[in-house]
Design a protein around this motif. Structure first.
Motif, PDB file in Angstrom:
ATOM      1  N   VAL A   1     -10.405   0.951   7.454  1.00 14.29           N
ATOM      2  CA  VAL A   1      -9.252   0.322   6.800  1.00 14.29           C
ATOM      3  C   VAL A   1      -9.318  -1.196   6.956  1.00 14.29           C
ATOM      4  CG1 VAL A   1      -6.739   0.061   6.937  1.00 14.29           C
ATOM      5  CG2 VAL A   1      -7.763   2.342   6.947  1.00 14.29           C
TER       6      VAL A   1
ATOM      7  N   HIS B   1      -3.840   4.951  -1.105  1.00  8.31           N
ATOM      8  CA  HIS B   1      -4.777   5.784  -0.353  1.00  8.31           C
ATOM      9  C   HIS B   1      -4.664   7.208  -0.882  1.00  8.31           C
ATOM     10  CE1 HIS B   1      -5.525   3.176   3.432  1.00  8.31           C
ATOM     11  NE2 HIS B   1      -5.104   2.405   2.444  1.00  8.31           N
TER      12      HIS B   1
ATOM     13  N   ASN C   1     -13.644   6.563   2.402  1.00  5.64           N
ATOM     14  CA  ASN C   1     -13.723   6.626   3.855  1.00  5.64           C
ATOM     15  C   ASN C   1     -14.574   7.809   4.297  1.00  5.64           C
ATOM     16  OD1 ASN C   1     -13.140   6.113   6.597  1.00  5.64           O
ATOM     17  ND2 ASN C   1     -11.563   7.687   6.569  1.00  5.64           N
TER      18      ASN C   1
ATOM     19  N   THR D   1       0.832  -1.203   0.000  1.00  4.54           N
ATOM     20  CA  THR D   1       0.000   0.000   0.000  1.00  4.54           C
ATOM     21  C   THR D   1       0.868   1.255   0.000  1.00  4.54           C
ATOM     22  OG1 THR D   1      -1.798  -1.112   1.162  1.00  4.54           O
ATOM     23  CG2 THR D   1      -1.738   1.281   1.298  1.00  4.54           C
TER      24      THR D   1
ATOM     25  N   HIS E   1      -3.931   7.395   8.673  1.00  3.96           N
ATOM     26  CA  HIS E   1      -4.008   6.225   7.795  1.00  3.96           C
ATOM     27  C   HIS E   1      -2.801   5.306   7.997  1.00  3.96           C
ATOM     28  CE1 HIS E   1      -7.418   6.944   4.896  1.00  3.96           C
ATOM     29  NE2 HIS E   1      -7.416   8.061   5.601  1.00  3.96           N
TER      30      HIS E   1
ATOM     31  N   PHE F   1      -8.244   3.681  -2.114  1.00  4.78           N
ATOM     32  CA  PHE F   1      -9.033   3.990  -0.923  1.00  4.78           C
ATOM     33  C   PHE F   1      -8.951   5.501  -0.736  1.00  4.78           C
ATOM     34  CE2 PHE F   1      -9.663   4.094   3.801  1.00  4.78           C
ATOM     35  CZ  PHE F   1     -10.924   3.510   3.817  1.00  4.78           C
TER      36      PHE F   1
ATOM     37  N   CYS G   1      -2.239  -0.984  -3.897  1.00  2.00           N
ATOM     38  CA  CYS G   1      -3.351  -0.109  -3.517  1.00  2.00           C
ATOM     39  C   CYS G   1      -2.784   1.245  -3.102  1.00  2.00           C
ATOM     40  CB  CYS G   1      -4.145  -0.729  -2.359  1.00  2.00           C
ATOM     41  SG  CYS G   1      -5.546   0.260  -1.791  1.00  2.00           S
TER      42      CYS G   1
ATOM     43  N   LEU H   1       0.656   5.739   0.201  1.00  2.00           N
ATOM     44  CA  LEU H   1      -0.123   6.922   0.554  1.00  2.00           C
ATOM     45  C   LEU H   1       0.172   8.021  -0.452  1.00  2.00           C
ATOM     46  CD1 LEU H   1       0.465   7.152   4.428  1.00  2.00           C
ATOM     47  CD2 LEU H   1      -1.306   5.883   3.200  1.00  2.00           C
TER      48      LEU H   1
ATOM     49  N   SER I   1      -2.552  11.797   6.811  1.00  2.15           N
ATOM     50  CA  SER I   1      -1.720  10.664   6.406  1.00  2.15           C
ATOM     51  C   SER I   1      -1.253   9.839   7.600  1.00  2.15           C
ATOM     52  CB  SER I   1      -0.523  11.139   5.586  1.00  2.15           C
ATOM     53  OG  SER I   1       0.308  11.978   6.356  1.00  2.15           O
TER      54      SER I   1
ATOM     55  N   GLU J   1     -10.102   9.315   0.748  1.00  6.54           N
ATOM     56  CA  GLU J   1     -10.697  10.076   1.850  1.00  6.54           C
ATOM     57  C   GLU J   1     -11.873  10.893   1.318  1.00  6.54           C
ATOM     58  OE1 GLU J   1     -11.026  11.135   4.979  1.00  6.54           O
ATOM     59  OE2 GLU J   1      -9.882   9.400   5.670  1.00  6.54           O
TER      60      GLU J   1
END
Length: 710
Positions: A320, A74, A126, A10, A22, A97, A72, A12, A19, A99
């Motif tokens: 998550v 975020h 999310n 994953t 997460h 994913f 993935c 970010l 951040s 926000e």
């Protein structure tokens, strides 16, 4: 898309405030590895990557996707960038994913949902607080028909938004009046989307207008009403100072239910089966029992996690966990995390804005200012978007200087008819950016500060950055660097010892709070450059700065527990080192212009006037609200701090902790008196002398609550 047999890699995208939340959640999620952080600022990306052990850092999404290091991503960028970034991630075959808000258009939401389905990748959104345990209980009571058909529904986000009063004004959500509803509205509209699907017959009313520096007008309070599945729906959004009320309350045919999502608590009220005498008592005992059970459960969870799983963190954690459980199983995401629900919420926001836009205030022209003739001299202000920095920038511009503000973002609140303030966008951890910012600059002000949770973080992002700024000033040949330290670096624990510029800092700063220690270390680095390489340095140390644009909940004054509740540092009777922000700005300008200031330090402290008690009494008189300012023995802060220290050290095995010091807590009370004669005599500084005028400027007209007093 199933990933059963290997850890999910994953990344970010975005290294801002959200951040770390997460990253913490990912750290607790089994079978997930944080492998990369991407941000336009390499320094910001490296800060998160180093803190959480991510091996890869990128400064562009294209480079991240081309590196093929993640499964993935975020999406944690400002909202207006969500749609484009998410599309690129999905097109590259990676899951995303995102926000909230998902995007700023329901059409974009549905386009991205279709793109994820086409490429057979997972897509989650999310919406904070939809995943908390108390909301699960509310949903269960609805699904089991215990509450029955809903007759009325009210959702509240009544929570202060300090940037509306004190900045920074360059935040995305403050750039246009509709942005606030896109930023905060999803919290409320997501509940409507989940429980009802859609909202019809929307009406909007707004109040508490405020015009920000730069001319953008916002309404701080919104009331949005409509009908959903036959139920009356009201959404209340209020961003002025006041008690925290983030909750939903609904009345069904079978029960009344309340969900406080700020505290993760749920109460259900039903008619009592007792007779008319015992019934009211039984009903209240039922409510009390529910509240007590929730209170103990939440307290235990937060104690066990050392507050890492307080409601906000817990909501992200559960979102998550749920998203990655679906990803591993190749199953659809929970409906509450779905792009479809996000699209419905966004569509409702669009409808509300269509109704509200005709009521928006037009952008106001910049106010006329009395300014001196242009000097033809440019000064660079680092940290100019902060409370003191904005006042300084305008004070410099009013005196004829051309001001260049160094900012990570695009800046905000500097619109002037004379155009004397411009913004330079860059990273303080980039030597190239610093050199470029200092081209043609004669003087530099350094007001920036870091906010870190470890000494290592301060060394890198405060002390290291300050040293880099000093070296850049030498390379650019600037005539003067004015640095703002802090009086917090002094040992102010002794009531019988006055403090002036000759007073040494605390003899053991390793036992003081990290901020005080870091600012002292920054001064030491600059003084070393001064003595060894001739850096033209002046140091200013402001006291507790108050005035228009400053925060109500100033932690130099007390430990705040809400807009009207705080615990004083001690008994609150000693005179505090208050100073007006405009006076500080004047003092900083004088530190630049005064020949005799070179090589000196100045404590910018106002005249001794107010104790903490006096300050809160002035607030009560000016705003008509009772303040609960509780005197609190300093040893109690120290004992609580010691307990936390031992728990973190021996239960969590956390490294790099600073052992608490009772002297540090006594210093926070500012028990020592301060002298300001040096600044007045050397600089010719004249801070406000009249107590009534001081209170008027620092409290009464400072708009501390954001509500008109008329």
């Amino acid at each position: 898309m199933s990933m059963n047999n290997k850890p999910i890699r994953t990344a970010l995208l975005g290294a801002g405030y959200i951040s770390s939340w997460h990253a913490d959640a990912l750290k607790r999620t089994p079978g997930v590895d944080l492998v990369a952080v991407c941000d336009l600022s390499r320094g910001a990306a490296e800060g998160i990557a180093n803190a959480y052990g991510a091996p890869h850092v990128f400064t562009s999404l294209g480079d991240l996707l081309a590196a093929n290091v993640a499964d993935c991503v975020h999406v944690l960028t400002p909202p207006h960038l969500h749609a484009d970034a998410t599309a690129k991630i999905l097109e590259a075959g990676l899951s995303a994913f995102v926000e909230k808000p998902f995007t700023l258009s329901s059409d974009d939401c549905r386009r991205l949902e279709a793109l994820a389905q086409k490429n057979n990748v997972a897509l989650g959104v999310n919406h904070n607080f939809l995943m908390l345990p108390s909301y699960d209980r509310l949903k269960a009571d609805i699904e089991t028909r215990l509450i029955g058909p809903i007759d009325s529904f009210e959702a509240n986000w009544q929570f202060p938004l300090p940037p509306l009063r004190s900045g920074p004004y360059n935040l995305w959500m403050l750039r246009a009046p509709e942005n606030i509803l896109f930023e905060i509205g999803p919290h409320l509209f997501a509940f409507v989307a989940d429980l009802f699907g859609e909202l019809k017959n929307i009406s909007v009313s707004m109040r508490n207008p405020v015009t920000l520096p730069g001319g953008v007008g916002h309404y701080q309070s919104w009331r949005i009403a409509g009908v959903a599945k036959g139920a009356s729906v009201v959404l209340n959004l209020s961003l002025v100072e006041g008690e925290d009320n983030r909750s939903i309350r609904l009345r069904g045919l079978g029960a009344v239910a309340s969900y406080n999502f700020a505290e993760d608590s749920y109460l259900r009220e039903r008619a009592s089966m007792q007779d008319i005498v015992a019934g009211p008592l039984a009903r209240q005992l039922s409510v009390a029992g529910q509240a007590m059970g929730t209170g103990f459960s939440n307290a235990f969870r937060q104690l066990k996690s050392l507050n890492g799983l307080a409601p906000y963190g817990l909501s992200i954690q559960r979102a998550v966990d749920s998203f990655y459980a679906s990803l591993k199983a190749g199953a659809p995401v929970d409906r509450r995390l779905s792009a479809g629900l996000a699209a419905n919420a966004t569509a409702m926001i669009e409808q509300a804005l269509d109704v509200a836009r005709p009521q928006f205030m037009p952008k106001a022209p910049p106010p006329a200012r009395n300014v001196a003739p242009a000097k033809g001299e440019t000064t660079l202000v680092i940290g100019g978007t902060g409370f003191i920095g904005r006042a300084l920038c305008h004070a410099l511009a009013d005196k004829g200087y051309d001001v260049r503000v160094f900012s990570r973002g695009s800046g905000g609140g500097f619109d002037r008819e004379d155009g004397r303030i411009t913004v330079f966008t860059g990273s303080l951890k980039s030597d190239d950016d610093l050199r470029a910012a200092m081209e043609g600059v004669r003087s530099v002000f350094h007001l920036a500060r870091a906010t870190e949770t470890s000494w290592e973080g301060y060394l890198e992002n405060d002390v290291g950055v300050t040293k880099r700024i000093g070296e850049a000033c030498l390379a650019a040949g600037v005539a003067r660097l004015v640095y703002t330290g802090t009086i917090d670096s002094y040992d102010a624990s002794q009531p019988d010892r006055p403090i002036n510029e000759e007073t040494p800092f605390d003899h053991d700063l390793t036992r003081r709070n990290l901020y005080a220690r870091s600012k002292a270390a920054c001064e030491a680095e600059l003084k070393k450059l001064e003595s060894e390489r001739g850096l033209p340095l002046v140091i200013a140390r402001p006291g507790i700065v108050i005035g228009e644009g400053g925060p109500l909940q100033h932690w130099g004054i007390a430990m705040w527990r809400g807009a009207t509740a705080c615990k004083l540092w001690g008994d609150g009777k000693n005179i505090m080192p208050f100073v007006l922000v405009d006076d500080v700005a004047d003092g900083l300008v004088l530190a630049l212009e005064t020949d005799g200031a070179a090589g000196a330090s100045f404590n910018l402290i106002g005249e001794p006037m107010l104790s903490s008690h006096d300050y809160f009494a002035a607030i009560e008189d000016a705003y008509g609200v009772a303040m609960r300012a509780k005197p609190t023995p300093l040893w109690t802060y120290y004992m609580v701090d010691m307990v936390k220290y031992w728990l973190k050290r021996y239960l969590v095995k956390k490294q790099g902790l600073t052992e608490p010091s009772f002297r540090d807590w006594k210093s926070r009370a500012q028990l020592s008196p301060y002298a300001n004669e040096t600044a007045k005599s050397v600089l010719g500084w004249t801070p406000e002398q009249d107590k009534q005028k001081f209170v008027e400027r620092g409290v009464a007209t400072a708009n501390l609550f954001g509500v008109s007093k008329s």
